[in-house]
Motif scaffolding. Structure first.
Motif, PDB file in Angstrom:
ATOM      1  N   ARG A  10       0.837  -1.190   0.000  1.00  0.00           N
ATOM      2  CA  ARG A  10       0.000   0.000   0.000  1.00  0.00           C
ATOM      3  C   ARG A  10       0.878   1.249   0.000  1.00  0.00           C
ATOM      4  O   ARG A  10       0.598   2.226  -0.691  1.00  0.00           O
ATOM      5  N   ASP A  41      -8.469   2.973  -8.641  1.00  0.00           N
ATOM      6  CA  ASP A  41      -8.082   1.709  -8.006  1.00  0.00           C
ATOM      7  C   ASP A  41      -9.371   0.981  -7.627  1.00  0.00           C
ATOM      8  O   ASP A  41     -10.139   1.470  -6.799  1.00  0.00           O
ATOM      9  N   ALA A  43      -9.916  -1.475  -5.784  1.00  0.00           N
ATOM     10  CA  ALA A  43      -9.958  -1.901  -4.382  1.00  0.00           C
ATOM     11  C   ALA A  43     -10.380  -0.780  -3.445  1.00  0.00           C
ATOM     12  O   ALA A  43     -11.005  -1.033  -2.416  1.00  0.00           O
ATOM     13  N   THR A  44     -10.058   0.462  -3.798  1.00  0.00           N
ATOM     14  CA  THR A  44     -10.348   1.581  -2.897  1.00  0.00           C
ATOM     15  C   THR A  44     -11.350   2.567  -3.485  1.00  0.00           C
ATOM     16  O   THR A  44     -11.917   3.374  -2.752  1.00  0.00           O
ATOM     17  N   THR A 106      -2.246  -4.483 -10.384  1.00  0.00           N
ATOM     18  CA  THR A 106      -3.174  -4.515  -9.255  1.00  0.00           C
ATOM     19  C   THR A 106      -3.935  -3.204  -9.137  1.00  0.00           C
ATOM     20  O   THR A 106      -5.156  -3.196  -8.968  1.00  0.00           O
ATOM     21  N   GLY A 110      -7.382  -4.317 -10.301  1.00  0.00           N
ATOM     22  CA  GLY A 110      -7.850  -4.926  -9.072  1.00  0.00           C
ATOM     23  C   GLY A 110      -7.433  -6.364  -8.846  1.00  0.00           C
ATOM     24  O   GLY A 110      -7.925  -7.020  -7.941  1.00  0.00           O
ATOM     25  N   PRO A 112      -5.458  -9.370  -7.415  1.00  0.00           N
ATOM     26  CA  PRO A 112      -4.661  -9.511  -6.193  1.00  0.00           C
ATOM     27  C   PRO A 112      -3.161  -9.525  -6.518  1.00  0.00           C
ATOM     28  O   PRO A 112      -2.723 -10.174  -7.466  1.00  0.00           O
TER      29      PRO A 112
END
Length: 133
Positions: A10, A41, A43-44, A106, A110, A112
């Protein structure tokens, strides 16, 4: 597999390049319009980069460049050993930069990070090296 933990990934993501121009005719350049679009992103949900928003004019320029490269045989005219060396160097660079490439994948789609590292960034350079032979 990398031993870097989530927190460090991160932190690396916070340092990722955030301006992505077009790549046409062997060089980076902004879209001819100067416009960009946000890369989010998954994921966020946060914007992490701005990407050149290429239009038909940019595509025409890229196609013109590709046509010129095809016609002047700058790749096809190379000796097989020169093409092989170029492809092997590309595979080597991908291996050397696998963590950065995995992180960019990633952040962009997204996937992993563990999968990007253990599957994509192992298979892609191997495939390029295979075709170099």
């Amino acid at each position: 597999m990398s031993d870097i933990r989530f927190e460090k990934w991160r932190a690396r993501a916070q340092q990722a390049r955030t301006d992505w121009p077009a790549f046409i005719d062997g060089r980076t350049m902004p879209a001819l319009s100067g416009e960009q679009f946000p890369m989010t992103d998954p994921a966020t949900g946060k914007v992490w980069a701005q990407v050149a928003s290429c239009s038909d004019a940019d595509i025409d320029l890229a196609v013109k460049s590709a046509r010129a490269a095809f016609e002047d045989r700058r790749w096809a005219g190379l000796k097989p050993r020169e093409r092989k060396a170029t492809l092997l160097r590309l595979a080597e660079l991908m291996r050397e930069n696998r963590e950065e490439l995995a992180l960019l994948e990633t952040l962009s789609v997204g996937k992993p990070i563990a999968q990007a590292l253990s599957i994509d960034l192992r298979a892609a350079p191997d495939a390029i090296a295979y075709y170099a032979e």
